[in-house]
Design a protein around this motif. Sequence first.
Motif, PDB file in Angstrom:
ATOM      1  N   ARG A  92      -5.764   8.959  -0.005  1.00 12.41           N
ATOM      2  CA  ARG A  92      -5.838   7.428   0.437  1.00 12.41           C
ATOM      3  C   ARG A  92      -4.660   6.799   0.622  1.00 12.41           C
ATOM      4  O   ARG A  92      -4.558   5.670   1.729  1.00 12.41           O
ATOM      5  N   TRP A  93      -3.475   7.372   0.159  1.00 13.92           N
ATOM      6  CA  TRP A  93      -2.434   6.623   0.487  1.00 13.92           C
ATOM      7  C   TRP A  93      -1.850   6.985   2.042  1.00 13.92           C
ATOM      8  O   TRP A  93      -1.476   6.073   2.627  1.00 13.92           O
ATOM      9  N   GLU A  94      -2.097   8.351   2.451  1.00 16.44           N
ATOM     10  CA  GLU A  94      -1.521   8.678   3.622  1.00 16.44           C
ATOM     11  C   GLU A  94      -2.401   7.847   4.877  1.00 16.44           C
ATOM     12  O   GLU A  94      -2.038   7.785   5.976  1.00 16.44           O
ATOM     13  N   SER A  95      -3.817   7.610   4.553  1.00 11.81           N
ATOM     14  CA  SER A  95      -4.747   7.006   5.425  1.00 11.81           C
ATOM     15  C   SER A  95      -4.625   5.690   5.287  1.00 11.81           C
ATOM     16  O   SER A  95      -5.366   4.913   6.135  1.00 11.81           O
ATOM     17  N   ARG A  96      -3.781   4.883   4.546  1.00 13.15           N
ATOM     18  CA  ARG A  96      -3.804   3.421   4.543  1.00 13.15           C
ATOM     19  C   ARG A  96      -3.470   2.921   5.806  1.00 13.15           C
ATOM     20  O   ARG A  96      -2.905   3.351   6.552  1.00 13.15           O
ATOM     21  N   THR A  97      -4.140   1.685   5.946  1.00 14.32           N
ATOM     22  CA  THR A  97      -4.026   0.771   7.227  1.00 14.32           C
ATOM     23  C   THR A  97      -2.914  -0.241   6.925  1.00 14.32           C
ATOM     24  O   THR A  97      -2.859  -0.707   5.714  1.00 14.32           O
ATOM     25  N   HIS A  98      -1.778  -0.451   7.685  1.00 13.81           N
ATOM     26  CA  HIS A  98      -0.684  -1.266   7.532  1.00 13.81           C
ATOM     27  C   HIS A  98      -1.207  -2.714   7.313  1.00 13.81           C
ATOM     28  O   HIS A  98      -1.985  -3.094   8.320  1.00 13.81           O
ATOM     29  N   ILE A 109       6.179  -6.339  15.671  1.00 15.85           N
ATOM     30  CA  ILE A 109       6.522  -5.614  14.257  1.00 15.85           C
ATOM     31  C   ILE A 109       7.768  -4.843  14.705  1.00 15.85           C
ATOM     32  O   ILE A 109       7.202  -3.950  15.608  1.00 15.85           O
ATOM     33  N   PRO A 110       8.958  -4.975  14.281  1.00 15.17           N
ATOM     34  CA  PRO A 110      10.093  -4.255  14.587  1.00 15.17           C
ATOM     35  C   PRO A 110       9.721  -2.588  14.465  1.00 15.17           C
ATOM     36  O   PRO A 110       8.868  -2.391  13.158  1.00 15.17           O
ATOM     37  N   ALA A 111      10.283  -1.605  15.060  1.00 17.77           N
ATOM     38  CA  ALA A 111       9.803  -0.210  14.719  1.00 17.77           C
ATOM     39  C   ALA A 111      10.803  -0.006  13.416  1.00 17.77           C
ATOM     40  O   ALA A 111      10.297   1.037  12.754  1.00 17.77           O
ATOM     41  N   ASP A 112      11.685  -0.664  13.170  1.00 18.88           N
ATOM     42  CA  ASP A 112      12.462  -0.290  11.754  1.00 18.88           C
ATOM     43  C   ASP A 112      12.019  -1.115  10.703  1.00 18.88           C
ATOM     44  O   ASP A 112      12.653  -1.209   9.593  1.00 18.88           O
ATOM     45  N   SER A 113      10.875  -1.943  10.817  1.00 18.85           N
ATOM     46  CA  SER A 113      10.286  -2.394   9.776  1.00 18.85           C
ATOM     47  C   SER A 113      10.267  -1.631   8.334  1.00 18.85           C
ATOM     48  O   SER A 113      10.066  -0.403   8.331  1.00 18.85           O
ATOM     49  N   PRO A 114      10.426  -2.209   7.214  1.00 20.94           N
ATOM     50  CA  PRO A 114      10.399  -1.405   5.872  1.00 20.94           C
ATOM     51  C   PRO A 114       8.751  -1.176   5.758  1.00 20.94           C
ATOM     52  O   PRO A 114       8.637  -0.271   4.883  1.00 20.94           O
ATOM     53  N   LEU A 115       8.068  -1.479   6.380  1.00 20.79           N
ATOM     54  CA  LEU A 115       6.551  -1.278   6.382  1.00 20.79           C
ATOM     55  C   LEU A 115       6.363   0.412   6.597  1.00 20.79           C
ATOM     56  O   LEU A 115       5.419   0.924   5.921  1.00 20.79           O
ATOM     57  N   TYR A 116       7.294   0.801   7.395  1.00 20.42           N
ATOM     58  CA  TYR A 116       7.149   2.085   7.738  1.00 20.42           C
ATOM     59  C   TYR A 116       8.093   3.195   7.129  1.00 20.42           C
ATOM     60  O   TYR A 116       8.136   4.342   7.208  1.00 20.42           O
ATOM     61  N   THR A 117       9.081   2.694   6.145  1.00 17.24           N
ATOM     62  CA  THR A 117       9.781   3.453   5.279  1.00 17.24           C
ATOM     63  C   THR A 117       9.562   3.451   3.834  1.00 17.24           C
ATOM     64  O   THR A 117      10.106   3.758   2.995  1.00 17.24           O
ATOM     65  N   GLU A 118       8.350   2.765   3.537  1.00 14.94           N
ATOM     66  CA  GLU A 118       7.783   2.687   2.167  1.00 14.94           C
ATOM     67  C   GLU A 118       7.995   4.287   1.351  1.00 14.94           C
ATOM     68  O   GLU A 118       7.728   5.108   1.962  1.00 14.94           O
ATOM     69  N   ALA A 119       8.508   4.056   0.008  1.00 11.25           N
ATOM     70  CA  ALA A 119       8.566   5.217  -0.548  1.00 11.25           C
ATOM     71  C   ALA A 119       7.193   6.050  -0.840  1.00 11.25           C
ATOM     72  O   ALA A 119       6.435   5.338  -1.479  1.00 11.25           O
ATOM     73  N   LYS A 120       7.200   7.268  -0.844  1.00  4.72           N
ATOM     74  CA  LYS A 120       5.865   7.881  -1.275  1.00  4.72           C
ATOM     75  C   LYS A 120       5.812   7.964  -2.701  1.00  4.72           C
ATOM     76  O   LYS A 120       6.794   8.511  -3.269  1.00  4.72           O
ATOM     77  N   PRO A 121       4.700   7.365  -3.256  1.00  4.00           N
ATOM     78  CA  PRO A 121       4.819   7.235  -4.691  1.00  4.00           C
ATOM     79  C   PRO A 121       4.244   8.730  -5.195  1.00  4.00           C
ATOM     80  O   PRO A 121       3.772   9.475  -4.371  1.00  4.00           O
ATOM     81  N   GLU A 122       4.195   9.015  -6.276  1.00 11.43           N
ATOM     82  CA  GLU A 122       3.844  10.213  -7.217  1.00 11.43           C
ATOM     83  C   GLU A 122       2.235  10.019  -7.270  1.00 11.43           C
ATOM     84  O   GLU A 122       1.802   8.868  -7.606  1.00 11.43           O
ATOM     85  N   PHE A 123       1.712  10.947  -7.211  1.00 13.71           N
ATOM     86  CA  PHE A 123       0.083  11.115  -7.106  1.00 13.71           C
ATOM     87  C   PHE A 123      -0.410  11.858  -8.326  1.00 13.71           C
ATOM     88  O   PHE A 123      -0.052  12.965  -8.423  1.00 13.71           O
ATOM     89  N   THR A 124      -1.526  11.550  -8.969  1.00  8.66           N
ATOM     90  CA  THR A 124      -2.341  12.191  -9.783  1.00  8.66           C
ATOM     91  C   THR A 124      -3.318  13.099  -9.321  1.00  8.66           C
ATOM     92  O   THR A 124      -3.853  13.862 -10.413  1.00  8.66           O
TER      93      THR A 124
END
Length: 207
Positions: free
Chosen positions: A52-58, A30-45
Amino acid sequence: MSTLAAPLSGTYLSHKGKRLMVLKGQLVEIPADSPLYTEAKPEFTSALEALRWESRTHQYSLFDGFLVGGHPGVEYFRPGQRRGIEVGGKKAPLYVIGIDNAENRIFVGEGRNHPGLWTKAIAFNEGSIQWMEDVTVSEEVLQKGIPVSVQSPSLPTALNATLVAFGAEFFLTADERFPITVKDEDLTLYHRNQPIATIKINNINLL
């Protein structure tokens, strides 16, 4: 003609007097510049949603990277492992960043600073934590968070973090970052230099 020989470890092929290991699964980089690692952080309620988002497993797949080789079996690999990855021609060593048991596939990343080797937060359930006998912590205090230092076999020095819980959902959020190796080993938590709990997570090897 090639014939199967009795295996010593894994499966071997006997060919022209030589014994060659038959590779059972795929190694996918998996390349280091994969979009998986630059996913925009959503807004949380809520704070729970954010944790849950911060601890998600790729969730890696074959289509997120490229095939670089094979391996003798997922049972021989652990998160963060370098040994046993027989791939040459790289500027830096390859490390295990994910293991897919169902597809018998190992995902690897190049270099110690590959983003797949690190995580900001770790999630685990209430059954994974064992409090010391003299420690009692209220639900209110856990929701606010307890500053702790984390020790494990793979950590050269303790890491500062915060222990948070909402009901049966527990989280450790690092002041900086955790290596993914800590998600597959015993952890000891200290508060004000006193041990307060041990944790066994063992959840990284399943994607």
